[in-house]
Scaffold this active site. Structure first.
Site, PDB file in Angstrom:
ATOM      1  CB  SER A   1     -19.099  15.050 140.781  1.00 53.76           C
ATOM      2  OG  SER A   1     -19.858  14.579 139.680  1.00 53.76           O
TER       3      SER A   1
ATOM      4  CE1 TYR B   1     -16.942  10.325 142.625  1.00 55.57           C
ATOM      5  CE2 TYR B   1     -18.677  11.334 141.313  1.00 55.57           C
ATOM      6  CZ  TYR B   1     -17.359  11.270 141.704  1.00 55.57           C
ATOM      7  OH  TYR B   1     -16.452  12.156 141.172  1.00 55.57           O
TER       8      TYR B   1
END
Length: 270
Positions: free
Chosen positions: A147, A160
């Protein structure tokens, strides 16, 4: 190198989290380019639906919190197809409920933190570990979905984003340790991507904030990320390993607040 090195004819690829979003788009594209695809997902019914649309595809249930489930995925793939060429670690703990609960460190729940790392880091490590002997035989490769949040600080999604940063370092470690054996390992870092889960987790107002900072005229969609994954998985990328390909529409490439500058110089803020 083959004349059309982007093709995947005869190769076998596992796509975790393949039942929807980026995973399903990648599975479809790899199949279109000639690969046999294993669609692995905890949502096995949806995985079977996607597999049913793709010639020669196989759906396998996968729970990344359970080591036996991960090992069974690799064993089932090799038993069914006789080889493994690509492992695309795309699955992650990112349901709308989890995304909304994953805030800053001060307010982080320990159970959420531990589960995020169990799925995103430990599960990915076990999948890589189990796949590497087979990838060494085929001179195959790994593509990890990470990400852009793993490369930038944010006020949300501390669990995350830090777990995906760990996967980036795992990517580099595997590339370094197994490159001479013919195994490549890379990562793709999407920005905000218009998947159904994202639309549910992030309201339009928040999506608009990101879109304003994007250099394209729109946010990316799963097909955009699938194209990047398929390139890295192919022989066209044979000289690329240990890298993170950022696919965020240019959001991370500019100074902060570019949308405000854009408005100012266009006269919108006058």
């Amino acid at each position: 190198m083959a004349q059309d090195a982007i093709r995947m004819d005869g190769k076998v690829a596992i796509v975790t989290g393949g039942a929807g979003g980026i995973g399903a788009a990648t599975a479809r594209l790899l199949t279109l380019r000639g690969a046999h695809v294993v669609i692995a997902d905890i949502a096995v019914d949806r995985a079977q639906t996607v597999a049913g649309e793709l010639p020669g595809a196989l759906a396998v249930a996968l729970d990344l919190e359970q080591e036996d489930s991960i090992l069974a995925l690799i064993e089932t793939t090799v038993a069914h197809f006789g080889r493994l060429d690509v492992l695309h670690n795309n699955a992650a703990l990112l349901s709308p409920e989890i995304a909304q609960a994953d805030g800053d460190v001060e307010h982080m729940g320990t159970a959420l933190w531990d589960r995020t790392y169990a799925v995103n880091v430990r599960g990915t490590m076990i999948a890589c570990r189990a796949a590497l002997p087979h990838l060494r035989e085929t001179r195959g490769n790994i593509v990890n979905t990470v990400s852009n949040l793993a490369l930038q600080g944010h006020i949300i999604q501390a669990a995350y984003s830090s777990s995906k940063a760990a996967v980036i370092q795992m990517t580099r470690a595997i590339a370094a340790s197994h490159g001479k054996a013919g195994v490549r390992c890379n990562a793709v870092a999407p920005g905000m991507t218009m998947t159904p889960a994202l639309k549910e987790a992030f309201p339009p107002a928040l999506r608009k904030v990101v879109e304003d900072e994007t250099l394209r005229d729109q946010l990316g969609d799963p097909q955009d990320i699938a194209e990047a994954v398929a390139f890295l998985a192919s022989d066209a990328a044979r000289n690329i390993t240990g890298q993170v390909l950022v696919c965020d529409g240019g959001g991370a490439s500019h100074v902060p607040g570019i949308s405000g500058f854009r408005s100012f110089f266009s006269g919108e803020s006058a």
